[in-house]
Every structure is written in C-alpha cells, then in structure tokens.
Design a protein around this motif. Sequence first.
Motif, PDB file in Angstrom:
ATOM      1  N   HIS A  31       0.817  -1.221   0.000  1.00  0.00           N
ATOM      2  CA  HIS A  31       0.000   0.000   0.000  1.00  0.00           C
ATOM      3  C   HIS A  31       0.848   1.267   0.000  1.00  0.00           C
ATOM      4  O   HIS A  31       0.555   2.237  -0.711  1.00  0.00           O
ATOM      5  CB  HIS A  31      -0.939   0.008   1.210  1.00  0.00           C
ATOM      6  CG  HIS A  31      -1.990   1.057   1.152  1.00  0.00           C
ATOM      7  ND1 HIS A  31      -1.806   2.329   1.669  1.00  0.00           N
ATOM      8  CD2 HIS A  31      -3.226   1.049   0.615  1.00  0.00           C
ATOM      9  CE1 HIS A  31      -2.887   3.046   1.470  1.00  0.00           C
ATOM     10  NE2 HIS A  31      -3.773   2.296   0.830  1.00  0.00           N
ATOM     11  N   TYR A  35       0.270   4.622  -2.222  1.00  0.00           N
ATOM     12  CA  TYR A  35      -0.440   5.713  -1.561  1.00  0.00           C
ATOM     13  C   TYR A  35       0.366   6.437  -0.489  1.00  0.00           C
ATOM     14  O   TYR A  35      -0.188   7.206   0.291  1.00  0.00           O
ATOM     15  CB  TYR A  35      -1.750   5.180  -0.947  1.00  0.00           C
ATOM     16  CG  TYR A  35      -2.708   4.640  -1.983  1.00  0.00           C
ATOM     17  CD1 TYR A  35      -3.476   5.493  -2.761  1.00  0.00           C
ATOM     18  CD2 TYR A  35      -2.818   3.267  -2.190  1.00  0.00           C
ATOM     19  CE1 TYR A  35      -4.352   4.996  -3.712  1.00  0.00           C
ATOM     20  CE2 TYR A  35      -3.689   2.752  -3.146  1.00  0.00           C
ATOM     21  CZ  TYR A  35      -4.455   3.628  -3.904  1.00  0.00           C
ATOM     22  OH  TYR A  35      -5.311   3.137  -4.864  1.00  0.00           O
ATOM     23  N   ARG A 102       2.231   0.783   5.673  1.00  0.00           N
ATOM     24  CA  ARG A 102       1.128  -0.148   5.450  1.00  0.00           C
ATOM     25  C   ARG A 102       1.524  -1.082   4.310  1.00  0.00           C
ATOM     26  O   ARG A 102       1.862  -0.642   3.218  1.00  0.00           O
ATOM     27  CB  ARG A 102      -0.153   0.606   5.103  1.00  0.00           C
ATOM     28  CG  ARG A 102      -0.775   1.330   6.298  1.00  0.00           C
ATOM     29  CD  ARG A 102      -2.198   1.740   5.972  1.00  0.00           C
ATOM     30  NE  ARG A 102      -2.834   2.485   7.066  1.00  0.00           N
ATOM     31  CZ  ARG A 102      -3.439   1.941   8.116  1.00  0.00           C
ATOM     32  NH1 ARG A 102      -3.473   0.615   8.229  1.00  0.00           N
ATOM     33  NH2 ARG A 102      -3.997   2.693   9.039  1.00  0.00           N
ATOM     34  N   ASP A 107      -6.750  -4.805   1.412  1.00  0.00           N
ATOM     35  CA  ASP A 107      -7.148  -3.545   0.791  1.00  0.00           C
ATOM     36  C   ASP A 107      -6.142  -3.117  -0.275  1.00  0.00           C
ATOM     37  O   ASP A 107      -4.932  -3.188  -0.070  1.00  0.00           O
ATOM     38  CB  ASP A 107      -7.245  -2.432   1.845  1.00  0.00           C
ATOM     39  CG  ASP A 107      -8.460  -2.596   2.753  1.00  0.00           C
ATOM     40  OD1 ASP A 107      -9.450  -3.186   2.287  1.00  0.00           O
ATOM     41  OD2 ASP A 107      -8.404  -2.137   3.904  1.00  0.00           O
ATOM     42  N   MET A 108      -6.644  -2.628  -1.413  1.00  0.00           N
ATOM     43  CA  MET A 108      -5.751  -2.058  -2.413  1.00  0.00           C
ATOM     44  C   MET A 108      -6.438  -0.865  -3.078  1.00  0.00           C
ATOM     45  O   MET A 108      -6.459  -0.708  -4.295  1.00  0.00           O
ATOM     46  CB  MET A 108      -5.366  -3.107  -3.459  1.00  0.00           C
ATOM     47  CG  MET A 108      -4.140  -2.676  -4.285  1.00  0.00           C
ATOM     48  SD  MET A 108      -2.760  -2.168  -3.260  1.00  0.00           S
ATOM     49  CE  MET A 108      -2.024  -0.912  -4.285  1.00  0.00           C
ATOM     50  N   SER A 112      -6.984   1.456   3.746  1.00  0.00           N
ATOM     51  CA  SER A 112      -6.069   0.322   3.933  1.00  0.00           C
ATOM     52  C   SER A 112      -6.090  -0.193   5.365  1.00  0.00           C
ATOM     53  O   SER A 112      -5.096  -0.747   5.841  1.00  0.00           O
ATOM     54  CB  SER A 112      -4.646   0.741   3.570  1.00  0.00           C
ATOM     55  OG  SER A 112      -4.225   1.829   4.399  1.00  0.00           O
ATOM     56  N   ASN A 115      -4.887  -3.775   6.131  1.00  0.00           N
ATOM     57  CA  ASN A 115      -3.533  -4.193   5.783  1.00  0.00           C
ATOM     58  C   ASN A 115      -2.595  -4.150   6.985  1.00  0.00           C
ATOM     59  O   ASN A 115      -2.721  -3.269   7.842  1.00  0.00           O
ATOM     60  CB  ASN A 115      -2.976  -3.309   4.675  1.00  0.00           C
ATOM     61  CG  ASN A 115      -3.673  -3.529   3.351  1.00  0.00           C
ATOM     62  OD1 ASN A 115      -4.708  -4.179   3.293  1.00  0.00           O
ATOM     63  ND2 ASN A 115      -3.121  -2.985   2.289  1.00  0.00           N
TER      64      ASN A 115
END
Length: 289
Positions: A31, A35, A102, A107-108, A112, A115
């Motif tokens: 993640h 992000y 993370r 979650d992607m 998140s 994660n």
Amino acid sequence: MAGGYDDRDGFIWMDGEMVPWREANVHILTHAMHYASSVFEGERAYNGKIFKSREHSERLKRSAEMIDFVIPYSVDELEAAKAEVLKASGLQDAYVRAIAWRGAGEDMGVASAKNPVRVAIAAWEWGAYYGDAKMKGAKLDISKWKRPSPETIPSHAKAAGLYMICTMSKHAAEANGCSDAMMYDYRGYVAEATGANIFFVKDGEVHTPLPDCFLNGITRQTVVGMLKDRGITVHERHIMPEELDGFEQCWLTGTAAEVTPVGQIGDYTFEVGELTRDIAESYEKLVRE
C-alpha cells in the motif's frame, strides 16, 4: 559498503527478525508504494551510540499516529531492534533508517485499514551529506515548490509523502549546480531546505523560521538549545524572503546534514563565520560524548 542499496552484504531488521540484506523485500502491491502510507526516521550513530535514539523512536510512533496507523512495537522494542541492527552492521559510525508502512493485504484502494503495518530498520555508512560544503559552505537554489498548509497535510509527521516536492526541488537544484534548495512555505515565508532546517545570523543574534508548517527537527531543537546555553538570542519567527539580503551567516541542520554552513542561496551570499563554525564544531563534539 558499496553498490546499490538493494545489493549489499549485511542484515536488515524486518518485523522482528534479522533478514539478509538482499532478501529484505516487499510485494509490488504494498500500500505504501501506491499511496505513500509510510513514515520514517533518519538517525546517526557515533562511536557505536545513536544520538538521541529514543527521541527518534518516539517521533516515529507519533508520525504513524498522525497518518492514521499504529506501529505494533513499543519504543523499547524499537530501541532494542536498532541496537541489534547496529551490532550486526559492525559499524561504529553509521546512518540508521527506521521505516514503518502499510503493507500488502486485503485492501488495495485509498483505504487500507485491513492491511498489516510493517516495520524495518537498516544501517549503513554515510559520510557528509553535502560533501565538502562543511568547509566552504553549501550552495542552495530557491525551489518553486512551497511547503503546504498544515490544513492540507500532517506537516509535523516525518511522512514519506511529504518529501515528494523535496525530491523534485533537490533534483532541480542539482541540475542548476547547487547542493540543495531552500523552500518557502505556503504563505511565502522562508521555511527550510529539502531535508534540513535553516538558521541565519545577523548582528550576533540567530534567526530561524518558526516550524508551524514543517518538521521541527531533532537536530534543530538541539542546536537551538546549544545557542541558548551560550547566551545567544534566538528568534524563532516568520522570515520574509527580502530579509535574506541582510543576514551575514547561514547554516543547515539535520541528522544527515548535521550542521552544514551555507555560502549562497540564489543570489544571496553568506560568510562561513565564527558562530557557524563554533556551532558546527560543538555539535560534532556533542554527538560523540
């Protein structure tokens, strides 16, 4: 230690275990890579001891909380891990990088929460951040990018995403023959360099930008304390760009930069004066006590 940072001998602490350096990898769908959900610390060890190590560990934990995740290790556990890494490195003088992020998980997208939070610590040799600038003074460009408002980012977190404009600014500065760039803040006040805080001297007094929208560095706080212990007046305030012309000396502070004199910012020049040299030399002694 030489070569690319992905291809070296040694070990990196990851999630509670010492991992061979070349095997300290993460998945492409991590993640943080997509992000910027990552925080980090840069620390230096001198004579086998990390300077203000616990303060760095405490700030790492706070930074994570500011960007909405919790590091699953206590400050004491982080301290023990850093000591383990430093011992494994065999280095007495080293740069230490602790990072939390993370990782890959269920979650992607932007969210998140499902994660796992990952943590890693590495150490390596890293000499003077600005090369020979400690003798003659670094040359700085002035960045076109500004430090953003704290209403738009968690400006007091040492978060990876906040360094994107710093990277862009430093690349532009290097292309112009400079070591680094000075940045203004969103209001147009003098803020900092891309990875270091900044100080100025005028008539025996020191002026440094008020860190109300950028990181109040641990080295910055250390140097402010050193100056006050010497009875030197320190003005922590908003500094306008036009004031640069009236300052006599300038230096940068940071874990990587330590205390580095500045000889030029854009068209403005500064002497590497007595106070600058005194603080730089005194800091060198302090970190090795």
